[in-house]
Write a protein that holds these residues in place. Structure first.
Motif, PDB file in Angstrom:
ATOM      1  N   LYS A 161       0.840  -1.184   0.000  1.00  0.00           N
ATOM      2  CA  LYS A 161       0.000   0.000   0.000  1.00  0.00           C
ATOM      3  C   LYS A 161       0.885   1.248   0.000  1.00  0.00           C
ATOM      4  CE  LYS A 161      -3.951  -2.036   2.435  1.00  0.00           C
ATOM      5  NZ  LYS A 161      -4.831  -1.925   3.628  1.00  0.00           N
ATOM      6  N   PHE A 162       0.401   2.297  -0.641  1.00  0.00           N
ATOM      7  CA  PHE A 162       1.171   3.525  -0.732  1.00  0.00           C
ATOM      8  C   PHE A 162       0.214   4.710  -0.702  1.00  0.00           C
ATOM      9  CE2 PHE A 162       0.192   2.102  -5.012  1.00  0.00           C
ATOM     10  CZ  PHE A 162      -0.293   3.246  -5.623  1.00  0.00           C
ATOM     11  N   GLY A 163       0.779   5.868  -0.463  1.00  0.00           N
ATOM     12  CA  GLY A 163      -0.016   7.097  -0.482  1.00  0.00           C
ATOM     13  C   GLY A 163       0.416   7.987  -1.621  1.00  0.00           C
ATOM     14  N   TRP A 164      -0.547   8.653  -2.215  1.00  0.00           N
ATOM     15  CA  TRP A 164      -0.208   9.602  -3.279  1.00  0.00           C
ATOM     16  C   TRP A 164      -1.120  10.804  -3.155  1.00  0.00           C
ATOM     17  CZ3 TRP A 164      -3.217  11.236  -7.601  1.00  0.00           C
ATOM     18  CH2 TRP A 164      -2.521  12.066  -8.504  1.00  0.00           C
ATOM     19  N   ASP A 165      -0.522  12.005  -3.209  1.00  0.00           N
ATOM     20  CA  ASP A 165      -1.270  13.250  -3.071  1.00  0.00           C
ATOM     21  C   ASP A 165      -1.241  13.984  -4.405  1.00  0.00           C
ATOM     22  OD1 ASP A 165      -1.784  16.118  -2.552  1.00  0.00           O
ATOM     23  OD2 ASP A 165      -1.812  15.530  -0.449  1.00  0.00           O
ATOM     24  N   ALA A 166      -2.418  14.145  -5.015  1.00  0.00           N
ATOM     25  CA  ALA A 166      -2.489  14.764  -6.340  1.00  0.00           C
ATOM     26  C   ALA A 166      -2.056  16.221  -6.311  1.00  0.00           C
ATOM     27  CB  ALA A 166      -3.921  14.661  -6.878  1.00  0.00           C
ATOM     28  N   LYS A 167      -2.327  16.924  -5.203  1.00  0.00           N
ATOM     29  CA  LYS A 167      -1.993  18.348  -5.130  1.00  0.00           C
ATOM     30  C   LYS A 167      -0.490  18.560  -4.999  1.00  0.00           C
ATOM     31  CE  LYS A 167      -3.115  22.594  -2.606  1.00  0.00           C
ATOM     32  NZ  LYS A 167      -3.889  23.186  -1.493  1.00  0.00           N
TER      33      LYS A 167
END
Length: 798
Positions: free
Chosen positions: A769-775
Motif C-alpha cells: 500500500k502507498f499514499g499519493w497526493d495529487a496536489k
C-alpha cells in the motif's frame, strides 16, 4: 607520455601569451634528474622541481649562498612515486607526469606549467627582489578570474586586488572587508588550477592590481617554494589541495547542532536558566558556549586566569555534568594572552610559557584587555603549560569543546620573539599551531574523543587539526549578512570547509527581527549553526519576540531534520576535501557568467541556496545551473536549469532548490543529537523524467569516535534510482564496517514530482500500500525495517 605529445605541449606553451615573460639575468647552467625530482642549476641559484602526484607539482628556488628550509607548515603529503620523465628538446627541457608538465625554456630562462596539454600558468620574472620584498610573479591570461587569499569580502572574483597576508581582526565590518582573520597564501584560477605559496611569513598576494596580467607573491623572508595543483574539475583541484595540506577530521556530531552563545554568561544560574529555557521552548540545543566571564567578573584585567570564577560559578563540575545529562555540551573560551594582572601570570613566567623580548625576558605590552604576555605555542615549555590547562579542564570538569579567540594574535608586536622565529615570521601560523597543540593533545591524552576547536585565525592546512573557523566580529547589520556567503564559500574552496558566521551578527546593538530571521535561515545551510552576539541584544532565539521565535524554531528544527544529509557532507569533506558550501562555478566551470557569482551557492551537491540579504525582499532573482532541473524545496515547483528566474519570497523561508534526481535523507527533529539515530529515516527522492539514473548516500557512525570510518566503525548507505520507460526502481544498499552493527531501519520513502497515481508499487517484489497526493504530487512508500542490507522499491508509473 610520448615525445610527440611533449613537443606539442612545448609548442603550445611557447606560442601562448605566457611565453612573452622572461628573466634575462637568470641563466641555465645544468639540469638533471635526482631520483624523481628535477634539479636545475642557474647563474644565481638552484631549482628543485618534484611531483606529489600527477596533479600536483612543487617548485623550490634556493638562491646562491642561502640554505633551504625544508620544513613546511602546510604540506603533509609525501612526494609520490609518480613516474616522471625528463627530455631535452633543444631549446627547452620537458619534465612532467601524466598530468602536469613543466617546460623550462633555456634562454631566456623561464618555467611554465601545463595540464594534459593545456597551458596553465608561467613564471614571469621568477624569484626576484623588489622594494625590499622577496617576490615571485606569474603571467596571467587576460580573462581568467582569481579566487583565494583567505577570508575577505571584496567580491567573489578577486582579480585586480592586492591583499595583505597578515591575520588581523576587523571589528564591526559589514559588506566589505579587505583584511580578516584568515589570510592564506593561495591563489585559484578559473582555469582550474591553484598556486599555493608554501611560506608562512607575512607579506602580500597581488591578484593583478597593476592591471598588467601579473599575479605576485611578496614576502619578508622564508621559503621560496610553491605548488601548482590542477585537475579536470574543481572537485579535483580542491581535493588535490587538501590531499597536499591535509583533510579535516569529521567533527563530533553535536557540532552540527544548535549552540547557545553570547558575550557572555556571567553566572552559573544565568547559564542554567538559558539551557532550561531552550528545553522548555522545545527548541533543539546541543551546546552552550562560555565567553570570558567564566574566568573573571570583568572584561578587562582577568584574561589568562583560565580557571572558573568560584563566586559566580560555585559548582562548575555539577553544572557541566547536568548540562551533559540534558544533551548539552559545554564549550569554553580561551585566549593566548596572559595578563600581568591575571592569577596565572607568575606561573606562566616561572614555567617559561611566554614569548620573549630581545633580552629573553617575557615580552609584555598593552592592548584593550590590559598589560599582557603571549603564550609561546612554539616552545615546548609554552605548549606543555597551555595543554595542561586544557587537559585538566577536560579531565576534571568534563569540558567538551574549546573556543580559541584572538588567535591572529590580535596584537603581536614585531619585537616579540618565539622559539622558532620572530613575530612576523610566525604570526600567520599562530592560530594554526595553537589548533595543532589541542589536536595533538587530544590524540595523546584523549585518543577516543573528537575535539571541537573553534578558532578565529589559521593558515593553509589548518583544517587537518579539526579547526572550525568563524568569520570574526561581523556587524549586526544587513551589510554584515551580505558578506558572509562570499567568505564561507571562498574558504571552502581553500580547504577550510567549516567557515561560518556569528548568526544574527556580533557587533552593535541593532535589534532587527527580520535581519535575525534571515541570518538564521541562511545558517541552516552553513557548516555550524551558532547565533552569537554582544549581550545588549539577545543572540539566543528563545529571548526574541514570539513571531521571530517561532520562525527561529522552524529554522533550527529544519537544521536537525537535515542532520543525516549534513553529517554526510562532513564525511565527504573528511574523505575527499569537498567543501560543504560550494560556488555555482563548480557546476559550470566554463560559464563566464558565474565566475563572480555568489548570490546563491550549493549546499553539498544537491541543494542550491539563495540567501535573502536585503530588508523587505519579496522577490529574488536566482540563476539555476544548466546541469540539472531543479525543484523548489518548499513548494515542490519544478524549474528548468540554465535559466535565471525570479521567485517570490516570504518571511518563513529563503529560496532553496533541490537537484532533480537527488536523494535527501532526513529525520524527525530531536531536542539534541544525543537522541539522534537513523533507525527511522525519511528518504526524499526528487524524480524527474530527465534523470534516468540518480544516486546519493548517507554516512553514519557513533558521532564521537575519531577516524571511525578507517576503524570500520561506520555504515554507508547508498541510494540509487533507475528509470526505464514507466518503471522507476529505487535501491537502498547498506555497507557496514567490520566493527559496526547496522540498525534495523524503517524508511519512509517520499518520491517527489509524481504526476499521476502509480499503477503499482512493489517492495522486495511484493505489492504494498502507498499514499499519493495529487496536489503535492508526493508518493509515500513505507519500507519496513529489516535485517537485510539491500531493499528495492519498484514503482510502475502511469
Amino acid at each position: 607520455m610520448t615525445p610527440p605529445t611533449l613537443a606539442k605541449i612545448a609548442l603550445l606553451l611557447l606560442a601562448s601569451p605566457l611565453a612573452l615573460a622572461q628573466n634575462a639575468d637568470r641563466k641555465l647552467q645544468s639540469a638533471a634528474l635526482n631520483g624523481k625530482q628535477l634539479e636545475i642549476t642557474t647563474s644565481d641559484g638552484k631549482y628543485v622541481i618534484k611531483p606529489y602526484s600527477s596533479r600536483i607539482m612543487e617548485t623550490t628556488f634556493i638562491p646562491r649562498g642561502e640554505r633551504h628550509d625544508a620544513a613546511s607548515h602546510a604540506v603533509v603529503l609525501a612526494p609520490d612515486q609518480e613516474p616522471a620523465t625528463l627530455r631535452d628538446e633543444g631549446g627547452a627541457l620537458q619534465y612532467g607526469t601524466a598530468g602536469i608538465t613543466v617546460t623550462v625554456t633555456k634562454s631566456p630562462f623561464r618555467i611554465a606549467y601545463a595540464y594534459k596539454g593545456a597551458p596553465l600558468v608561467a613564471e614571469k620574472l621568477g624569484h626576484h627582489k623588489k622594494d625590499g620584498a622577496e617576490v615571485i610573479d606569474f603571467e596571467l591570461d587576460k580573462d581568467e578570474a582569481l579566487y583565494g587569499a583567505g577570508a575577505r569580502a571584496v567580491g567573489f572574483n578577486r582579480r585586480g586586488k592586492r591583499f595583505t597576508l597578515y591575520n588581523k581582526a576587523h571589528y564591526g565590518y559589514e559588506e566589505r572587508s579587505e583584511l580578516l582573520n584568515f589570510t592564506l597564501p593561495v591563489a585559484m584560477s578559473s582555469k582550474m588550477y591553484a598556486l599555493h605559496f608554501d611560506n608562512a611569513a607575512i607579506g602580500h598576494l597581488d591578484f593583478d592590481s597593476g592591471k598588467n596580467n601579473t599575479l605576485a607573491y611578496e614576502t619578508i623572508s622564508g621559503r621560496k617554494t610553491y605548488q601548482v595543483i590542477a585537475g579536470d574539475s574543481w572537485e579535483d583541484v580542491v581535493g588535490g589541495y587538501t590531499s597536499l595540506t591535509g583533510r579535516q577530521p569529521l567533527p563530533p556530531r553535536w557540532a552540527f547542532g544548535n549552540f547557545a552563545s553570547r558575550f557572555g554568561y556571567h553566572t552559573e544560574r544565568e547559564a542554567r536558566d538559558v539551557v532550561n529555557k531552550f528545553i522548555a521552548e522545545k527548541m533543539p540545543l546541543d551546546a552552550i558556549v562560555f565567553d570570558l566571564y567564566w574566568f573573571g567578573k570583568e572584561v578587562k584585567g582577568t584574561m589568562g586566569n583560565l580557571a572558573f570564577d568560584k563566586d559566580n560559578f560555585p559548582d562548575p563540575k555539577k553544572m557541566i555534568a547536568d548540562f551533559n545529562a540534558q544533551g548539552v555540551k559545554t564549550v569554553l573560551i580561551t585566549e593566548p594572552f596572559v595578563l600581568t594582572t591575571s592569577g596565572k601570570w607568575q606561573e606562566a613566567v616561572d614555567k617559561r610559557a611566554l614569548a620573549t623580548d630581545a633580552a629573553g625576558k617575557p615580552a609584555t605590552y598593552d592592548f584593550f584587555f590590559g598589560n599582557t604576555g603571549l603564550v609561546d605555542v612554539y616552545s615546548q615549555t609554552g605548549k606543555d603549560w597551555f595543554w595542561d590547562i586544557y587537559k585538566n579542564l577536560r579531565k576534571d570538569y568534563g569540558v567538551a569543546g574549546w573556543w580559541g579567540d584572538l588567535g591572529e594574535p590580535e596584537v603581536h608586536p614585531s619585537s616579540v620573539r618565539h622559539a622558532t622565529g620572530t613575530a612576523d615570521q610566525v604570526h600567520n601560523t599562530y592560530g594554526h599551531d595553537w589548533a595543532r597543540l589541542i589536536h595533538e593533545g587530544y590524540r595523546k591524552d584523549f585518543p577516543n574523543e573528537r575535539p571541537f576547536i573553534l578558532m578565529r585565525a589559521g593558515y593553509s592546512g589548518s583544517q587537518r587539526f579539526g579547526l572550525i573557523p568563524w568569520s570574526g566580529d561581523v556587524n549586526r547589520s544587513w551589510g554584515g549578512l551580505q558578506s558572509q556567503p562570499e567568505i564561507a564559500v571562498q574558504m571552502g574552496m581553500q580547504g577550510i570547509g567549516y567557515m561560518h558566521s556569528d548568526l544574527g551578527g556580533f557587533a552593535g546593538e541593532m535589534l532587527d527581527d527580520e535581519l535575525y530571521t534571515r541570518w538564521l535561515q541562511y545558517g541552516v545551510f552553513q557548516p555550524v549553526f551558532r547565533p552569537h552576539a554582544q549581550e545588549a541584544v539577545a543572540s539566543e532565539p528563545v529571548f526574541r519576540e514570539e513571531a521571530t521565535k517561532a520562525l527561529a524554531r522552524e529554522s533550527i528544527r529544519l537544521r536537525y531534520s537535515l542532520l543525516p544529509y549534513n553529517y554526510t557532507l562532513g564525511f565527504d569533506n573528511n574523505q575527499q576535501g569537498l567543501p560543504l558550501m560550494r560556488p555555482v562555478l563548480y557546476e559550470e566551470p566554463k560559464n563566464e557568467k558565474v565566475r563572480g557569482h555568489v548570490s546563491s551557492y550549493l549546499w553539498g551537491r544537491e541543494f542550491l541556496v539563495a540567501p535573502i540579504t536585503e530588508p523587505g525582499a519579496r522577490r529574488k532573482e536566482v540563476y539555476l545551473p544548466a546541469t540539472s532541473a531543479w525543484f523548489d524545496f518548499h513548494t515542490g515547483r519544478r524549474y528548468e536549469g540554465g535559466i535565471t528566474t525570479v521567485v517570490p519570497v516570504t518571511l518563513d523561508h529563503i529560496p532553496v532548490f533541490v537537484r532533480a534526481g537527488a536523494f535527501i535523507p532526513m529525520v524527525k527533529p530531536v531536542q539534541s543529537t544525543s537522541q539522534y539515530n537513523t533507525r527511522s529515516l525519511d528518504l526524499h527522492y526528487y524524480h524527474d523524467a530527465s534523470v534516468t539514473a540518480g544516486g546519493g548516500k548517507l554516512y553514519d557512525d557513533d558521532g564521537a569516535t575519531p577516524e571511525a570510518f578507517e576503524k570500520g566503525q561506520y555504515e554507508l548507505v547508498r541510494f540509487a534510482s533507475a528509470l526505464q520507460g514507466k518503471e522507476l526502481s529505487i535501491t537502498i544498499n547498506s555497507e557496514v564496517g567490520k566493527q559496526y552493527q547496522r540498525p534495523e531501519r524503517g524508511v519512509a520513502l517520499i518520491v517527489h514530482n509524481v504526476a499521476a497515481k502509480p499503477a503499482r508499487v512493489q517492495v522486495e517484489g511484493r505489492a504494498v500500500k502507498f499514499g499519493w497526493d495529487a496536489k503535492t504530487r508526493l508518493l509515500s512508500v513505507p519500507v519496513a525495517a529489516t535485517k537485510r542490507a539491500v531493499s528495492t522499491v519498484v514503482i510502475t508509473l502511469q
